[in-house]
Design a protein around this motif. Structure first.
Motif, PDB file in Angstrom:
ATOM      1  N   ASP A 131     -10.253  -4.659   4.982  1.00  0.00           N
ATOM      2  CA  ASP A 131     -10.020  -6.097   4.911  1.00  0.00           C
ATOM      3  C   ASP A 131      -8.859  -6.517   5.811  1.00  0.00           C
ATOM      4  N   GLU A 132      -7.814  -5.698   5.832  1.00  0.00           N
ATOM      5  CA  GLU A 132      -6.672  -5.965   6.716  1.00  0.00           C
ATOM      6  C   GLU A 132      -6.043  -4.649   7.130  1.00  0.00           C
ATOM      7  N   ALA A 133      -5.639  -4.580   8.390  1.00  0.00           N
ATOM      8  CA  ALA A 133      -4.924  -3.409   8.896  1.00  0.00           C
ATOM      9  C   ALA A 133      -3.518  -3.842   9.299  1.00  0.00           C
ATOM     10  N   HIS A 134      -2.563  -3.018   8.976  1.00  0.00           N
ATOM     11  CA  HIS A 134      -1.147  -3.335   9.197  1.00  0.00           C
ATOM     12  C   HIS A 134      -0.475  -2.167   9.907  1.00  0.00           C
ATOM     13  N   LEU A 135       0.556  -2.473  10.662  1.00  0.00           N
ATOM     14  CA  LEU A 135       1.402  -1.413  11.217  1.00  0.00           C
ATOM     15  C   LEU A 135       2.428  -1.022  10.164  1.00  0.00           C
ATOM     16  N   GLY A 136       2.723   0.251  10.088  1.00  0.00           N
ATOM     17  CA  GLY A 136       3.750   0.715   9.180  1.00  0.00           C
ATOM     18  C   GLY A 136       5.121   0.260   9.639  1.00  0.00           C
ATOM     19  N   ASP A 137       6.077   0.343   8.749  1.00  0.00           N
ATOM     20  CA  ASP A 137       7.452   0.002   9.084  1.00  0.00           C
ATOM     21  C   ASP A 137       8.044   1.148   9.903  1.00  0.00           C
ATOM     22  N   PRO A 138       8.792   0.840  10.974  1.00  0.00           N
ATOM     23  CA  PRO A 138       9.320   1.917  11.814  1.00  0.00           C
ATOM     24  C   PRO A 138      10.384   2.784  11.137  1.00  0.00           C
ATOM     25  N   GLU A 139      10.984   2.289  10.065  1.00  0.00           N
ATOM     26  CA  GLU A 139      12.065   3.046   9.434  1.00  0.00           C
ATOM     27  C   GLU A 139      11.783   3.479   8.006  1.00  0.00           C
ATOM     28  N   ASP A 140      11.030   2.693   7.263  1.00  0.00           N
ATOM     29  CA  ASP A 140      10.813   2.980   5.846  1.00  0.00           C
ATOM     30  C   ASP A 140       9.336   2.809   5.525  1.00  0.00           C
ATOM     31  N   VAL A 141       8.653   3.917   5.288  1.00  0.00           N
ATOM     32  CA  VAL A 141       7.205   3.878   5.086  1.00  0.00           C
ATOM     33  C   VAL A 141       6.803   3.122   3.816  1.00  0.00           C
ATOM     34  N   PHE A 142       7.748   2.872   2.915  1.00  0.00           N
ATOM     35  CA  PHE A 142       7.407   2.165   1.683  1.00  0.00           C
ATOM     36  C   PHE A 142       7.509   0.643   1.799  1.00  0.00           C
ATOM     37  N   VAL A 143       8.069   0.125   2.875  1.00  0.00           N
ATOM     38  CA  VAL A 143       8.207  -1.333   3.035  1.00  0.00           C
ATOM     39  C   VAL A 143       6.854  -2.043   2.959  1.00  0.00           C
ATOM     40  N   PRO A 144       5.817  -1.588   3.693  1.00  0.00           N
ATOM     41  CA  PRO A 144       4.528  -2.282   3.562  1.00  0.00           C
ATOM     42  C   PRO A 144       3.922  -2.155   2.158  1.00  0.00           C
ATOM     43  N   ILE A 145       4.179  -1.049   1.499  1.00  0.00           N
ATOM     44  CA  ILE A 145       3.674  -0.867   0.131  1.00  0.00           C
ATOM     45  C   ILE A 145       4.323  -1.896  -0.792  1.00  0.00           C
ATOM     46  N   GLU A 146       5.624  -2.085  -0.657  1.00  0.00           N
ATOM     47  CA  GLU A 146       6.318  -3.091  -1.475  1.00  0.00           C
ATOM     48  C   GLU A 146       5.750  -4.482  -1.208  1.00  0.00           C
ATOM     49  N   ARG A 147       5.479  -4.783   0.043  1.00  0.00           N
ATOM     50  CA  ARG A 147       4.958  -6.106   0.413  1.00  0.00           C
ATOM     51  C   ARG A 147       3.530  -6.314  -0.094  1.00  0.00           C
ATOM     52  N   LEU A 148       2.695  -5.291   0.011  1.00  0.00           N
ATOM     53  CA  LEU A 148       1.286  -5.425  -0.363  1.00  0.00           C
ATOM     54  C   LEU A 148       1.052  -5.310  -1.870  1.00  0.00           C
ATOM     55  N   ASP A 149       1.937  -4.625  -2.579  1.00  0.00           N
ATOM     56  CA  ASP A 149       1.853  -4.466  -4.026  1.00  0.00           C
ATOM     57  C   ASP A 149       0.465  -4.011  -4.478  1.00  0.00           C
ATOM     58  N   PRO A 150       0.036  -2.818  -4.029  1.00  0.00           N
ATOM     59  CA  PRO A 150      -1.313  -2.358  -4.369  1.00  0.00           C
ATOM     60  C   PRO A 150      -1.437  -1.871  -5.809  1.00  0.00           C
ATOM     61  N   ASP A 151      -2.679  -1.815  -6.257  1.00  0.00           N
ATOM     62  CA  ASP A 151      -2.986  -1.226  -7.550  1.00  0.00           C
ATOM     63  C   ASP A 151      -3.208   0.278  -7.420  1.00  0.00           C
ATOM     64  N   VAL A 152      -3.659   0.685  -6.234  1.00  0.00           N
ATOM     65  CA  VAL A 152      -3.926   2.106  -5.989  1.00  0.00           C
ATOM     66  C   VAL A 152      -3.660   2.428  -4.523  1.00  0.00           C
ATOM     67  N   ILE A 153      -3.089   3.602  -4.298  1.00  0.00           N
ATOM     68  CA  ILE A 153      -2.932   4.154  -2.953  1.00  0.00           C
ATOM     69  C   ILE A 153      -3.872   5.352  -2.888  1.00  0.00           C
ATOM     70  N   VAL A 154      -4.729   5.355  -1.883  1.00  0.00           N
ATOM     71  CA  VAL A 154      -5.666   6.463  -1.714  1.00  0.00           C
ATOM     72  C   VAL A 154      -5.213   7.291  -0.518  1.00  0.00           C
ATOM     73  N   LEU A 155      -4.950   8.560  -0.766  1.00  0.00           N
ATOM     74  CA  LEU A 155      -4.550   9.492   0.281  1.00  0.00           C
ATOM     75  C   LEU A 155      -5.793  10.164   0.846  1.00  0.00           C
ATOM     76  N   GLY A 156      -5.767  10.494   2.115  1.00  0.00           N
ATOM     77  CA  GLY A 156      -6.855  11.242   2.714  1.00  0.00           C
ATOM     78  C   GLY A 156      -6.958  12.612   2.073  1.00  0.00           C
ATOM     79  N   TYR A 157      -8.166  13.145   2.021  1.00  0.00           N
ATOM     80  CA  TYR A 157      -8.365  14.411   1.297  1.00  0.00           C
ATOM     81  C   TYR A 157      -7.539  15.550   1.891  1.00  0.00           C
ATOM     82  N   ASP A 158      -7.222  15.497   3.188  1.00  0.00           N
ATOM     83  CA  ASP A 158      -6.456  16.585   3.799  1.00  0.00           C
ATOM     84  C   ASP A 158      -5.088  16.135   4.306  1.00  0.00           C
ATOM     85  N   GLN A 159      -4.645  14.952   3.908  1.00  0.00           N
ATOM     86  CA  GLN A 159      -3.309  14.519   4.326  1.00  0.00           C
ATOM     87  C   GLN A 159      -2.251  15.403   3.671  1.00  0.00           C
TER      88      GLN A 159
END
Length: 153
Positions: free
Chosen positions: A65-93
């Motif tokens: 639905d939307e693609a975003h660039l990550g924050d250059p310094e803190d990978v959690f900044v977009p997570i805080e902004r988006l406030d998701p219900d679930v984060i899905v990790l890739g099976y081999d990440q």
């Protein structure tokens, strides 16, 4: 409405990426993909494509639905902004689900962390890894990953 976040490098988009994002999208109503910036990719070789190009390719997929660039310094900044219900990790990440859950709790972000299913190649020549694609191109062009005799890649 269930908001889902998937994140990754997404360098040289391939069927494995598409599967990951479709799997993530199926877990909610809205999928946001976060594309890692080059500076944040420390666990594998630097991405070949620039972050904006990778984001634009991911945004073009129907599952996203939307693609975003990550924050250059803190990978959690977009997570805080988006406030998701679930984060899905890739099976081999390389990420550790428990470690991410702890970091989210420390930041008072209430969401589940799940792992996507894997996808096996559907035919012999199908490549499901950016590294495998790069290696295949270099072999077909007669060069190694280290470069040719003039040091070029």
């Amino acid at each position: 409405m269930t908001r889902v976040v998937a994140q990754g490098t997404f360098d040289l988009l391939h069927p494995g990426h598409v599967h990951y994002l479709e799997d993530a999208a199926a877990r909610g109503d809205e999928l946001h993909a976060i594309v890692a910036r080059r500076a944040n990719v420390t666990h594998k070789p630097e991405p070949i494509l620039c972050a904006r190009q990778r984001r634009d390719m991911v945004a073009a997929l129907d599952a996203v639905d939307e693609a975003h660039l990550g924050d250059p310094e803190d990978v959690f900044v977009p997570i805080e902004r988006l406030d998701p219900d679930v984060i899905v990790l890739g099976y081999d990440q390389h990420h550790d689900e428990a470690g991410i859950a702890e970091a989210l709790a420390a930041r008072d972000i209430d969401c589940r962390v799940e792992r996507a299913s894997g996808r096996e190649p559907r035919y012999d020549e199908e490549l499901l890894s950016s590294g495998d694609i790069v290696d295949h191109v270099l072999r077909r062009r007669g060069r190694s990953a280290e470069g040719d005799e003039d040091g070029r890649r």
